[in-house]
Design a protein around this motif. Structure first.
Motif, PDB file in Angstrom:
ATOM      1  N   ALA A  71       0.805  -1.224   0.000  1.00  0.00           N
ATOM      2  CA  ALA A  71       0.000   0.000   0.000  1.00  0.00           C
ATOM      3  C   ALA A  71       0.838   1.273   0.000  1.00  0.00           C
ATOM      4  CB  ALA A  71      -0.937   0.005   1.206  1.00  0.00           C
ATOM      5  N   GLN A  74       4.659   3.518  -4.843  1.00  0.00           N
ATOM      6  CA  GLN A  74       4.111   4.534  -5.741  1.00  0.00           C
ATOM      7  C   GLN A  74       2.849   4.043  -6.446  1.00  0.00           C
ATOM      8  OE1 GLN A  74       6.896   6.055  -8.611  1.00  0.00           O
ATOM      9  NE2 GLN A  74       5.440   7.530  -9.426  1.00  0.00           N
ATOM     10  N   TYR A  75       2.838   2.809  -6.890  1.00  0.00           N
ATOM     11  CA  TYR A  75       1.664   2.214  -7.535  1.00  0.00           C
ATOM     12  C   TYR A  75       1.195   1.049  -6.668  1.00  0.00           C
ATOM     13  CZ  TYR A  75       3.451   4.977 -11.383  1.00  0.00           C
ATOM     14  OH  TYR A  75       3.911   6.018 -12.152  1.00  0.00           O
ATOM     15  N   PRO A  76       0.342   1.307  -5.682  1.00  0.00           N
ATOM     16  CA  PRO A  76      -0.044   0.282  -4.701  1.00  0.00           C
ATOM     17  C   PRO A  76      -0.718  -0.936  -5.335  1.00  0.00           C
ATOM     18  CG  PRO A  76      -0.921   2.448  -4.106  1.00  0.00           C
ATOM     19  CD  PRO A  76      -0.337   2.573  -5.460  1.00  0.00           C
ATOM     20  N   PHE A  77      -0.430  -2.095  -4.762  1.00  0.00           N
ATOM     21  CA  PHE A  77      -1.036  -3.338  -5.219  1.00  0.00           C
ATOM     22  C   PHE A  77      -1.069  -4.343  -4.082  1.00  0.00           C
ATOM     23  CE2 PHE A  77       3.485  -3.764  -5.933  1.00  0.00           C
ATOM     24  CZ  PHE A  77       3.781  -5.088  -5.629  1.00  0.00           C
ATOM     25  N   HIS A 106      -4.375  -4.488  -8.612  1.00  0.00           N
ATOM     26  CA  HIS A 106      -3.819  -3.144  -8.735  1.00  0.00           C
ATOM     27  C   HIS A 106      -4.867  -2.131  -8.252  1.00  0.00           C
ATOM     28  CE1 HIS A 106      -0.417  -4.677 -11.012  1.00  0.00           C
ATOM     29  NE2 HIS A 106      -1.292  -5.497 -11.578  1.00  0.00           N
ATOM     30  N   LYS A 107      -4.510  -1.383  -7.231  1.00  0.00           N
ATOM     31  CA  LYS A 107      -5.484  -0.495  -6.585  1.00  0.00           C
ATOM     32  C   LYS A 107      -5.877   0.703  -7.449  1.00  0.00           C
ATOM     33  CE  LYS A 107      -4.020  -2.108  -2.164  1.00  0.00           C
ATOM     34  NZ  LYS A 107      -4.024  -1.976  -0.770  1.00  0.00           N
ATOM     35  N   ALA A 108      -4.951   1.282  -8.173  1.00  0.00           N
ATOM     36  CA  ALA A 108      -5.251   2.490  -8.957  1.00  0.00           C
ATOM     37  C   ALA A 108      -6.183   2.193 -10.129  1.00  0.00           C
ATOM     38  CB  ALA A 108      -3.967   3.119  -9.467  1.00  0.00           C
ATOM     39  N   THR A 109      -6.046   1.024 -10.733  1.00  0.00           N
ATOM     40  CA  THR A 109      -6.836   0.690 -11.920  1.00  0.00           C
ATOM     41  C   THR A 109      -8.020  -0.227 -11.618  1.00  0.00           C
ATOM     42  OG1 THR A 109      -5.418  -1.207 -12.390  1.00  0.00           O
ATOM     43  CG2 THR A 109      -4.846   0.906 -13.445  1.00  0.00           C
ATOM     44  N   ASN A 110      -8.099  -0.775 -10.414  1.00  0.00           N
ATOM     45  CA  ASN A 110      -9.129  -1.749 -10.036  1.00  0.00           C
ATOM     46  C   ASN A 110      -9.102  -2.986 -10.928  1.00  0.00           C
ATOM     47  OD1 ASN A 110     -10.321  -0.675  -7.707  1.00  0.00           O
ATOM     48  ND2 ASN A 110     -11.460   0.791  -8.940  1.00  0.00           N
ATOM     49  N   ASP A 136     -11.728  -6.644 -14.522  1.00  0.00           N
ATOM     50  CA  ASP A 136     -12.004  -5.230 -14.293  1.00  0.00           C
ATOM     51  C   ASP A 136     -13.123  -5.163 -13.254  1.00  0.00           C
ATOM     52  OD1 ASP A 136     -12.930  -2.612 -14.325  1.00  0.00           O
ATOM     53  OD2 ASP A 136     -12.837  -2.428 -16.511  1.00  0.00           O
ATOM     54  N   LYS A 138     -14.477  -2.691 -11.585  1.00  0.00           N
ATOM     55  CA  LYS A 138     -15.453  -1.615 -11.720  1.00  0.00           C
ATOM     56  C   LYS A 138     -16.553  -1.987 -12.715  1.00  0.00           C
ATOM     57  CE  LYS A 138     -15.875   3.271 -12.874  1.00  0.00           C
ATOM     58  NZ  LYS A 138     -15.194   4.457 -13.378  1.00  0.00           N
TER      59      LYS A 138
END
Length: 184
Positions: A71, A74-77, A106-110, A136, A138
């Motif tokens: 978390a 830079q790019y949380p996962f 991947h948290k930023a892209t869901n 995906d 979302k």
């Protein structure tokens, strides 16, 4: 004795030079390592069983023997290095089951990247098998460019590249490499 001292000085200088070189090489390696970004998980959990809810209704259940949460990068996962089993529930209570031997969320892209013997199935007897599948979250949509095997009550088909809704109601396959083989 003078000749012994003269020979000892170059020999001693050679040893000091070798020590200086190896000492510098060690420091040089340390400096090189500083250029690489090493990180460790901010969270580590064993034997997880997470239930996701929306308005009091369970929408998903995630079970995994190991979860690593990154978390703070830079790019949380979130990584599931020992695999995972995910059950998705629709509004009518129908279930979709997803199994993979490795997964990364991947948290930023869901997006969830499912890898290694990925199987997705539902209560209608439909099942898709592939080596890598993306989900995906979302849009509740799956997709892959890899080869796949799709089994349904109508038969079995093989192909490469497919995307579909979590309930298999909308399916777009790119390349079917063979005819549907009836299971009857």
């Amino acid at each position: 004795m003078k000749s012994l001292t003269r020979n000892s000085i170059p020999f001693g200088l050679a040893i000091l030079f070798c020590l200086a070189i190896t000492g510098c090489e060690s420091n040089f390696r340390d400096v090189q390592k500083m250029g690489f970004s090493e990180f460790s998980p901010s969270g580590d959990a064993d034997g997880i069983n997470l239930k996701y809810t929306d308005s009091g209704r369970i929408t998903a259940n995630l079970v995994s023997p190991k979860m690593l949460d990154y978390a703070t990068v830079q790019y949380p996962f979130t990584e599931f290095p020992q695999g995972m089993h995910l059950t998705l529930y629709d509004k009518n209570g129908k279930e979709t089951y997803i199994d993979a031997r490795y997964a990364v969320s991947h948290k930023a892209t869901n997006l969830i990247d499912l890898q290694d013997h990925v199987k997705i199935s539902n209560q209608n007897g439909e099942m898709l098998e592939t080596e890598q599948l993306y989900y995906d979250q979302k849009n509740e949509w799956f997709f892959t460019e890899k080869k796949f095997k799709f089994t349904s009550p109508k038969g079995v088909s093989y192909g490469e590249g497919i995307d579909f809704s979590k309930d298999f109601k909308k399916v777009n396959s790119q390349k079917i490499s063979g005819e549907v083989q009836s299971s009857e």
